[in-house]
Design a protein around this motif. Structure first.
Motif, PDB file in Angstrom:
ATOM      1  N   ASP A  33       0.840  -1.205   0.000  1.00  0.00           N
ATOM      2  CA  ASP A  33       0.000   0.000   0.000  1.00  0.00           C
ATOM      3  C   ASP A  33       0.877   1.259   0.000  1.00  0.00           C
ATOM      4  OD1 ASP A  33      -2.213  -1.567   0.022  1.00  0.00           O
ATOM      5  OD2 ASP A  33      -2.629  -1.346   2.167  1.00  0.00           O
ATOM      6  N   ALA A  34       1.942   1.202   0.779  1.00  0.00           N
ATOM      7  CA  ALA A  34       2.842   2.370   0.837  1.00  0.00           C
ATOM      8  C   ALA A  34       3.519   2.589  -0.512  1.00  0.00           C
ATOM      9  CB  ALA A  34       3.880   2.174   1.930  1.00  0.00           C
ATOM     10  N   LEU A  35       3.875   1.486  -1.204  1.00  0.00           N
ATOM     11  CA  LEU A  35       4.518   1.602  -2.521  1.00  0.00           C
ATOM     12  C   LEU A  35       3.585   2.271  -3.529  1.00  0.00           C
ATOM     13  CD1 LEU A  35       6.243  -1.847  -3.221  1.00  0.00           C
ATOM     14  CD2 LEU A  35       7.326   0.281  -2.506  1.00  0.00           C
ATOM     15  N   ALA A  36       2.291   1.938  -3.373  1.00  0.00           N
ATOM     16  CA  ALA A  36       1.318   2.420  -4.358  1.00  0.00           C
ATOM     17  C   ALA A  36       1.290   3.944  -4.430  1.00  0.00           C
ATOM     18  CB  ALA A  36      -0.079   1.879  -4.018  1.00  0.00           C
ATOM     19  N   THR A  37       1.638   4.587  -3.319  1.00  0.00           N
ATOM     20  CA  THR A  37       1.586   6.057  -3.323  1.00  0.00           C
ATOM     21  C   THR A  37       2.693   6.661  -4.187  1.00  0.00           C
ATOM     22  OG1 THR A  37       2.983   6.217  -1.361  1.00  0.00           O
ATOM     23  CG2 THR A  37       0.602   6.131  -0.986  1.00  0.00           C
ATOM     24  N   TYR A  38       3.704   5.869  -4.513  1.00  0.00           N
ATOM     25  CA  TYR A  38       4.823   6.404  -5.310  1.00  0.00           C
ATOM     26  C   TYR A  38       4.705   6.077  -6.813  1.00  0.00           C
ATOM     27  CZ  TYR A  38       7.126   7.194  -0.818  1.00  0.00           C
ATOM     28  OH  TYR A  38       7.435   7.620   0.440  1.00  0.00           O
ATOM     29  N   SER A  39       4.028   4.990  -7.120  1.00  0.00           N
ATOM     30  CA  SER A  39       3.880   4.539  -8.522  1.00  0.00           C
ATOM     31  C   SER A  39       5.224   4.471  -9.245  1.00  0.00           C
ATOM     32  CB  SER A  39       2.954   5.475  -9.301  1.00  0.00           C
ATOM     33  OG  SER A  39       1.740   5.613  -8.655  1.00  0.00           O
ATOM     34  N   ALA A  40       6.205   3.876  -8.588  1.00  0.00           N
ATOM     35  CA  ALA A  40       7.549   3.840  -9.176  1.00  0.00           C
ATOM     36  C   ALA A  40       7.587   2.977 -10.442  1.00  0.00           C
ATOM     37  CB  ALA A  40       8.546   3.303  -8.152  1.00  0.00           C
ATOM     38  N   ARG A  41       6.824   1.890 -10.427  1.00  0.00           N
ATOM     39  CA  ARG A  41       6.876   0.977 -11.585  1.00  0.00           C
ATOM     40  C   ARG A  41       6.452   1.669 -12.878  1.00  0.00           C
ATOM     41  NH1 ARG A  41       4.685  -5.065 -10.314  1.00  0.00           N
ATOM     42  NH2 ARG A  41       6.333  -5.714  -8.904  1.00  0.00           N
ATOM     43  N   SER A  42       5.444   2.529 -12.720  1.00  0.00           N
ATOM     44  CA  SER A  42       4.957   3.190 -13.942  1.00  0.00           C
ATOM     45  C   SER A  42       6.037   4.083 -14.547  1.00  0.00           C
ATOM     46  CB  SER A  42       3.703   4.006 -13.627  1.00  0.00           C
ATOM     47  OG  SER A  42       4.022   5.035 -12.729  1.00  0.00           O
ATOM     48  N   VAL A  43       6.979   4.534 -13.708  1.00  0.00           N
ATOM     49  CA  VAL A  43       8.034   5.410 -14.207  1.00  0.00           C
ATOM     50  C   VAL A  43       9.062   4.616 -15.028  1.00  0.00           C
ATOM     51  CG1 VAL A  43       9.886   7.005 -13.533  1.00  0.00           C
ATOM     52  CG2 VAL A  43       7.717   6.997 -12.281  1.00  0.00           C
ATOM     53  N   TYR A  44       9.395   3.435 -14.550  1.00  0.00           N
ATOM     54  CA  TYR A  44      10.448   2.691 -15.269  1.00  0.00           C
ATOM     55  C   TYR A  44       9.913   1.585 -16.192  1.00  0.00           C
ATOM     56  CZ  TYR A  44      10.366  -1.002 -11.578  1.00  0.00           C
ATOM     57  OH  TYR A  44      10.012  -2.012 -10.730  1.00  0.00           O
ATOM     58  N   ARG A  45       8.594   1.377 -16.179  1.00  0.00           N
ATOM     59  CA  ARG A  45       8.035   0.215 -16.884  1.00  0.00           C
ATOM     60  C   ARG A  45       8.431   0.153 -18.365  1.00  0.00           C
ATOM     61  NH1 ARG A  45       2.553   0.372 -15.682  1.00  0.00           N
ATOM     62  NH2 ARG A  45       2.912  -0.944 -13.877  1.00  0.00           N
ATOM     63  N   ASP A  46       8.252   1.253 -19.080  1.00  0.00           N
ATOM     64  CA  ASP A  46       8.510   1.250 -20.530  1.00  0.00           C
ATOM     65  C   ASP A  46       9.954   0.878 -20.829  1.00  0.00           C
ATOM     66  OD1 ASP A  46       5.946   1.931 -20.888  1.00  0.00           O
ATOM     67  OD2 ASP A  46       6.316   4.057 -21.321  1.00  0.00           O
ATOM     68  N   GLU A  47      10.869   1.508 -20.089  1.00  0.00           N
ATOM     69  CA  GLU A  47      12.287   1.258 -20.347  1.00  0.00           C
ATOM     70  C   GLU A  47      12.646  -0.194 -19.997  1.00  0.00           C
ATOM     71  OE1 GLU A  47      14.325   3.053 -21.931  1.00  0.00           O
ATOM     72  OE2 GLU A  47      16.123   1.832 -21.594  1.00  0.00           O
ATOM     73  N   VAL A  48      12.115  -0.674 -18.880  1.00  0.00           N
ATOM     74  CA  VAL A  48      12.421  -2.054 -18.467  1.00  0.00           C
ATOM     75  C   VAL A  48      11.806  -3.044 -19.465  1.00  0.00           C
ATOM     76  CG1 VAL A  48      11.984  -3.807 -16.690  1.00  0.00           C
ATOM     77  CG2 VAL A  48      12.800  -1.534 -16.040  1.00  0.00           C
ATOM     78  N   ASP A  49      10.612  -2.752 -19.935  1.00  0.00           N
ATOM     79  CA  ASP A  49       9.985  -3.620 -20.951  1.00  0.00           C
ATOM     80  C   ASP A  49      10.865  -3.715 -22.194  1.00  0.00           C
ATOM     81  OD1 ASP A  49       7.876  -4.253 -19.413  1.00  0.00           O
ATOM     82  OD2 ASP A  49       6.438  -2.881 -20.354  1.00  0.00           O
ATOM     83  N   ARG A  50      11.392  -2.556 -22.602  1.00  0.00           N
ATOM     84  CA  ARG A  50      12.278  -2.553 -23.786  1.00  0.00           C
ATOM     85  C   ARG A  50      13.504  -3.442 -23.536  1.00  0.00           C
ATOM     86  NH1 ARG A  50      10.634   2.641 -25.012  1.00  0.00           N
ATOM     87  NH2 ARG A  50      11.949   3.586 -23.437  1.00  0.00           N
ATOM     88  N   ILE A  51      14.082  -3.304 -22.339  1.00  0.00           N
ATOM     89  CA  ILE A  51      15.288  -4.098 -22.017  1.00  0.00           C
ATOM     90  C   ILE A  51      14.941  -5.584 -21.997  1.00  0.00           C
ATOM     91  CG2 ILE A  51      17.023  -4.574 -20.230  1.00  0.00           C
ATOM     92  CD1 ILE A  51      16.781  -1.596 -19.400  1.00  0.00           C
ATOM     93  N   LEU A  52      13.791  -5.917 -21.399  1.00  0.00           N
ATOM     94  CA  LEU A  52      13.400  -7.329 -21.308  1.00  0.00           C
ATOM     95  C   LEU A  52      13.113  -7.914 -22.696  1.00  0.00           C
ATOM     96  CD1 LEU A  52      11.068  -7.299 -18.143  1.00  0.00           C
ATOM     97  CD2 LEU A  52      13.348  -8.303 -18.333  1.00  0.00           C
ATOM     98  N   ARG A  53      12.490  -7.099 -23.574  1.00  0.00           N
ATOM     99  CA  ARG A  53      12.185  -7.592 -24.929  1.00  0.00           C
ATOM    100  C   ARG A  53      13.455  -7.866 -25.731  1.00  0.00           C
ATOM    101  NH1 ARG A  53       7.726  -4.018 -24.882  1.00  0.00           N
ATOM    102  NH2 ARG A  53       8.987  -2.411 -25.884  1.00  0.00           N
TER     103      ARG A  53
END
Lengths: 478, 322
Positions: free
Chosen positions: B250-270
């Motif tokens: 719940d505490a993490l949700a207030t920061y939404s950190a994943r949404s910030v790095y998601r696109d770049e990490v998806d590119r790296i994973l692909r």
């Protein structure tokens, strides 16, 4: 530039060597170097605000010369008024503008008025409360003919901007410090050695004590709504020593640094937590500010003369203004008022300002009497509770913090605070043993190897357990 | 009274020499007694003492260190993660392992949590003496001046003890035994009151994400480097979002950190098709007993999770084969 930074560790030796090997031939060179070094020291933080110091210096130097040139009362008053207006104008604008606007809006809301004055994004220049009070003391003292005006512009500018005490005091009086800038300084080995020891003790209090306690204090005050009463009391205790270590540590470094350059600044802290009553506490805590308010506010108001009501009124005004000096916020006002309330019994009962109070507690003996210990404990508890108003972000937070303490709420502790409490025990023990000295490292009576062992032990203690991260001194914000 | 401070400077110099001598002695004591007995060095010693091949090698920070019990993964495994390890360190460590190949490795498990690319982790190379085994601080100083490689080089070699007195005190105690690099932690979190659990979780999330910078380019680059090292040496990489408590989630949700790095990490994973990403972040949201604290698994939690992780990886392999 922070005293506890790498930059200052490089800056200080460079200025020291240049001062004693390059600028030692003339007074003007010595003062000129101090002005240049002080401006670099201050400008390191934000060079734009150097203009305020320079404007303050120019105006007060001119006012001093003007006061020397005339005996006409109206003209002298006008000159003093100019100095007061400029200095308090800077302070009022940079420190209090938004506070007064916000307070006005809220007061209007309570009266049903809808006010819309705009607040500004104002950055508070570091140390503005300190150097404005110092230059004000010059013009006020010259006006009252307690101090001769100087015609030496370098000496005056150096007096206003002297880097060891520029941003957080001690707030020096012109009659004490200015004459020291009027004579060429000669190197004094004993003074420099003692200054170096005082710097070491100051750094110890800042890096080892204050900054370590700060971590726990920040956590407790940020989460007070969900902590037990005991933990909140511990939080207040830790903050009491954090602010002491932070501010008295800064003062020790300032005094020690000044000594390296041949200057003696006034003692700013004199083991205040060993005070036996509130009036003694205020003679031992932030001495340069307390005496400033005593001389320039409390005594002009009438001081301790007059009816009981008048004397209480004078104390309330002095402490309220002192609170407001610390910060533009109602919790600082409440902190000042609370100290005024603490002070009232001594007015009603007639305070004893005898020789005994000016002495260190339990002078010349190791352990106090039970009565004295109880007095010290009670005084400390009162100041500790007052610090809650000082540390809490808002007045309502402070009240809620105190209410939660009073509710005797019980919960598991988030930490046992062994290390912070051990650090407090360390500083209290050392300062108690050395309480009659100017600072605890005045240990000239010990053999040289023992002294060096003590210095090394302290340095390694700081290096091993200290918190490093250039945490600013608390009083920079005032 | 002397005009110049010759005598004073002489004394300062003499004191400085004595200080340096004492400091050198303390540094030696620190390296020999503290660093060599620490968890990181003990883990290293265990890892390099054997040459047998490993099906799983766990790397990363404390989430991985406390989260995976190698003996419960169902295959030969070693937990090589370390406390406070960021991707910058992981990259250097992995680089040496794949280059020197002290043990053959089939799969590497890496963490991918909300704070994995938070900027504070790039500077947080604590334990500089230990990390000198893997990180070439002088090379870092040349390639990434902002990472203060030279400062770390000097600290590691001259003042490693700096601000680490607490570890020195701990080193006087008997070193805690590790099992293939793993040490279980007691279930303490669920015993706390609800308000205290929330308080701890908020505080932890603030430490991890409170300073912002959720997609630090240096750390993302290091992450990409890890995947490329795996690809180049034929090692499969499994990236795992580790389980956390509901309070911490719940505490993490207030920061939404994943949404910030998601696109770049998806590119790296692909760009690394053999890499598998497994998200277990919410799997134990309703099981407080699985946690030692808001974001670290307890002994029971790591046992159950290691089973789950091992089985999931095997199932995904089977699915790929089909």
């Amino acid at each position: 530039m922070l005293f506890n930074s790498l930059e200052f560790m490089l800056f200080l030796p460079i200025v020291f060597v240049t001062y004693w090997y390059g600028a030692h031939r003339s007074l003007r060179l010595q003062n000129g170097l101090i002005v240049a070094a002080s401006y670099v020291f201050y400008g390191w933080w934000d060079w734009r605000f150097l203009s305020l110091i320079i404007i303050s210096s120019v105006i007060d130097f001119g006012v001093g010369l003007g006061l020397a040139a005339t005996d006409e009362p109206a003209r002298r008053k006008a000159l003093l008024g100019t100095s007061v207006m400029v200095n308090l104008g800077f302070l009022g604008f940079f420190k209090y503008y938004n506070f007064f606007v916000d307070s006005l809006v809220r007061a209007g809301e309570n009266l049903g008025l809808n006010l819309h004055p705009s607040t500004l994004q104002i950055v508070l220049p570091v140390g503005i409360s300190f150097y404005t009070f110092q230059t004000l003391s010059y013009t006020i003292d010259v006006y009252h003919r307690k101090c001769a005006p100087t015609r030496d512009v370098f000496a005056f500018f150096a007096f206003v901007s002297f880097f060891p005490q520029l941003v957080a005091g001690p707030i020096e009086r012109a009659k004490d410090l200015l004459p020291q800038f009027l004579h060429r300084r000669r190197f004094d080995l004993e003074l420099a050695k003692d200054g170096t020891r005082q710097i070491l003790w100051g750094l110890t209090k800042k890096i080892l004590i204050a900054d370590n306690l700060a971590a726990s204090v920040d956590t407790i005050f940020a989460n007070y709504e969900s902590l037990s009463s005991l933990e909140l009391l511990i939080g207040a205790l830790l903050f009491s020593f954090q602010i002491y270590g932070d501010f008295s540590g800064y003062s020790d470094i300032a005094l020690g640094t000044a000594r390296l350059f041949g200057f003696e600044l006034r003692k700013n802290f004199d083991t205040p937590y060993f005070s036996r009553n509130i009036s003694e506490f205020w003679r031992r805590w932030h001495i340069s500010l307390s005496s400033w308010f005593r001389d320039y506010l409390w005594i002009p108001l009438g001081g301790n003369v007059g009816s009981t009501f008048t004397r209480i009124k004078n104390i309330v005004i002095t402490f309220t203004v002192s609170g407001l000096w610390h910060g533009a916020s109602w919790n600082f006002v409440a902190w000042g008022l609370l100290h005024a309330v603490y002070y009232v019994p001594s007015i009603l009962l007639g305070s004893s300002k005898g020789r005994r109070e000016r002495q260190a507690s339990a002078e010349s003996i190791l352990v106090s009497t039970v009565r004295e210990l109880m007095q010290i404990g009670t005084t400390f508890l009162m100041t500790m509770l007052a610090w809650i108003f000082f540390r809490a972000p808002t007045l309502s937070d402070a009240v809620e913090y105190l209410t939660r303490i009073a509710s005797l709420h019980r919960d598991t502790m988030t930490s046992y605070y062994r290390e912070p409490l051990a650090l407090i025990a360390f500083v209290v023990t050392v300062e108690w043993i050395q309480r009659s000295k100017d600072h605890p490292l005045q240990i000239d009576h010990l053999p040289n190897p023992v002294r060096w062992l003590i210095y090394l032990a302290l340095i390694f203690l700081v290096l091993l357990l200290g918190r490093f991260g250039n945490r600013e001194f608390i009083y920079f914000q005032f | 009274m002397a005009m110049k401070p010759h005598a004073y400077l002489g004394r300062c110099l003499a004191f400085f020499v004595v200080f340096l001598l004492c400091s050198t002695m303390l540094q030696q004591i620190y390296v020999r007694l503290v660093v060599s007995r620490g968890t990181n060095a003990t883990t290293d010693a265990q890892f390099y003492s054997e040459a047998s091949p490993l099906t799983f090698l766990v790397m990363g920070d404390s989430h991985a260190k406390d989260g995976v019990d190698p003996s419960e993964l169902g295959a030969s495994a070693f937990n090589f993660a370390s406390y406070g390890e960021g991707y910058f360190q992981t990259y250097w460590k992995l680089k040496r392992i794949v280059e020197e190949q002290p043990r053959q490795i089939e799969t590497i498990i890496l963490p991918l949590d909300d704070h994995s690319f938070a900027s504070y982790r790039r500077y947080r190379i604590a334990d500089t003496v230990y990390w000198q085994r893997y990180i070439d601080y002088l090379a870092v100083s040349r390639d990434h001046p902002e990472l203060e490689g030279m400062t770390k080089f000097l600290t590691a070699n001259l003042f490693g003890y700096f601000a680490d007195g607490r570890s020195m005190a701990k080193a006087l105690r008997k070193p805690e035994p590790l099992r293939s690099g793993f040490k279980p932690r007691p279930e303490a979190f669920w015993k706390l009151s609800e308000s205290r659990r929330n308080l701890d979780a908020t505080a932890r999330a603030r430490i991890h994400l409170g300073r912002g910078g959720f997609a630090d380019p240096v750390l993302l680059e290091a992450f990409r480097g890890c995947l490329e090292l795996g690809k180049a040496h034929g090692i499969r990489i499994v990236v795992v979002a580790f389980p956390v408590s509901r309070e911490y989630g719940d505490a993490l949700a207030t920061y939404s950190a994943r949404s910030v790095y998601r696109d770049e990490v998806d590119r790296i994973l692909r760009s690394s098709p053999l890499t598998l990403f497994l998200d277990f972040q919410q799997v134990y949201f309703d099981r407080g007993e699985m946690f030692a604290d808001p974001d670290h698994l307890s002994a029971q939690g790591s046992t159950e999770f290691s089973h789950l992780l091992g089985n999931t990886i095997r199932q995904s392999e089977a699915a790929n084969v089909k």
